[in-house]
Design a protein around this motif. Structure first.
Motif, PDB file in Angstrom:
ATOM      1  N   HIS A  62       0.937  -1.302  -0.023  1.00 53.99           N
ATOM      2  CA  HIS A  62       0.025  -0.091   0.113  1.00 53.99           C
ATOM      3  C   HIS A  62       0.928   1.181  -0.197  1.00 53.99           C
ATOM      4  N   ARG A  63       2.021   1.105   0.702  1.00 55.52           N
ATOM      5  CA  ARG A  63       2.875   2.350   0.759  1.00 55.52           C
ATOM      6  C   ARG A  63       3.703   2.438  -0.661  1.00 55.52           C
ATOM      7  N   LEU A  64       4.283   1.407  -0.967  1.00 55.59           N
ATOM      8  CA  LEU A  64       5.505   0.947  -2.065  1.00 55.59           C
ATOM      9  C   LEU A  64       4.621   1.326  -3.582  1.00 55.59           C
ATOM     10  N   LEU A  65       3.528   0.912  -3.784  1.00 55.47           N
ATOM     11  CA  LEU A  65       2.989   1.250  -5.033  1.00 55.47           C
ATOM     12  C   LEU A  65       2.981   2.753  -5.474  1.00 55.47           C
ATOM     13  N   TRP A 114       5.137   7.455  -8.482  1.00 60.57           N
ATOM     14  CA  TRP A 114       5.302   8.954  -8.668  1.00 60.57           C
ATOM     15  C   TRP A 114       6.875   8.636  -9.096  1.00 60.57           C
ATOM     16  N   LEU A 115       7.906   7.912  -8.661  1.00 62.63           N
ATOM     17  CA  LEU A 115       8.995   7.736  -9.304  1.00 62.63           C
ATOM     18  C   LEU A 115       8.773   7.853 -10.734  1.00 62.63           C
ATOM     19  N   LEU A 153       8.082  12.922  -3.714  1.00 64.78           N
ATOM     20  CA  LEU A 153       8.753  11.969  -3.829  1.00 64.78           C
ATOM     21  C   LEU A 153       9.648  11.359  -2.640  1.00 64.78           C
ATOM     22  N   THR A 154      10.239  12.206  -1.721  1.00 60.77           N
ATOM     23  CA  THR A 154      10.808  11.991  -0.622  1.00 60.77           C
ATOM     24  C   THR A 154       9.786  11.480   0.412  1.00 60.77           C
ATOM     25  N   PHE A 155       8.726  12.095   0.580  1.00 55.48           N
ATOM     26  CA  PHE A 155       7.539  11.892   1.459  1.00 55.48           C
ATOM     27  C   PHE A 155       7.220  10.598   1.383  1.00 55.48           C
ATOM     28  N   LEU A 156       6.964  10.248  -0.105  1.00 56.56           N
ATOM     29  CA  LEU A 156       6.370   8.917  -0.301  1.00 56.56           C
ATOM     30  C   LEU A 156       7.332   7.668  -0.040  1.00 56.56           C
ATOM     31  N   TRP A 157       8.796   7.923  -0.279  1.00 54.24           N
ATOM     32  CA  TRP A 157       9.558   7.010   0.055  1.00 54.24           C
ATOM     33  C   TRP A 157       9.995   7.045   1.534  1.00 54.24           C
ATOM     34  N   CYS A 158       9.736   7.920   2.191  1.00 51.68           N
ATOM     35  CA  CYS A 158       9.959   7.812   3.728  1.00 51.68           C
ATOM     36  C   CYS A 158       8.983   6.920   4.308  1.00 51.68           C
ATOM     37  N   ARG A 159       7.917   6.638   3.497  1.00 49.56           N
ATOM     38  CA  ARG A 159       6.811   5.818   4.176  1.00 49.56           C
ATOM     39  C   ARG A 159       7.107   4.254   3.971  1.00 49.56           C
TER      40      ARG A 159
END
Length: 128
Positions: free
Chosen positions: A6-9, A14-15, A50-56
């Motif tokens: 759910h967090r990775l997708l 976005w990447l 991008l950073t926010f999403l990957w921090c998750r």
């Protein structure tokens, strides 16, 4: 779908969007109205998200505690290494250019994304 998926997708999607947007030749980009330094604002926003999403991704354990090693790894990759690399690659894309100001906007945006993540984590928000 597991919590990690759910967090990775969203992070992967976005990447891919970021890579397409930043590595597309300039003459293939749509013409948009602009104002001075609008592109810096775009770079800031792109890398904040991008950073926010990957921090998750993979940074919280089963007890919702931060795994600092994974968080700092994601931060290093998506706030520092990736933004600099993508900007450098633009040097070789037709009608695109390498700009130090873009790197600064990328880095500041990435740091903003990290700060938002950390503040939401501290507030126990469901967004993290």
């Amino acid at each position: 779908m597991s919590l990690n998926n759910h967090r990775l997708l969203p992070a992967i999607i976005w990447l891919v969007i970021v890579l397409i947007a930043l590595l597309t030749p300039g003459n293939n980009l749509p013409k948009t109205p602009t104002f001075p330094h609008a592109d810096k604002l775009v770079h800031f926003g792109i890398f904040a998200v991008l950073t926010f999403l990957w921090c998750r991704v993979g940074t919280l354990n089963a007890e919702n505690q931060l795994d600092w090693k994974k968080l700092l790894t994601n931060l290093l990759v998506f706030t520092i290494i990736f933004p600099i690399l993508v900007e450098y690659l633009q040097k070789y894309i037709p009608k695109r250019s390498f700009e130090y100001e873009d790197i600064v906007a990328n880095l500041v945006g990435g740091l903003a994304g990290f700060v938002v993540f950390f503040l939401l984590y501290k507030a126990k928000s469901r967004l993290v």
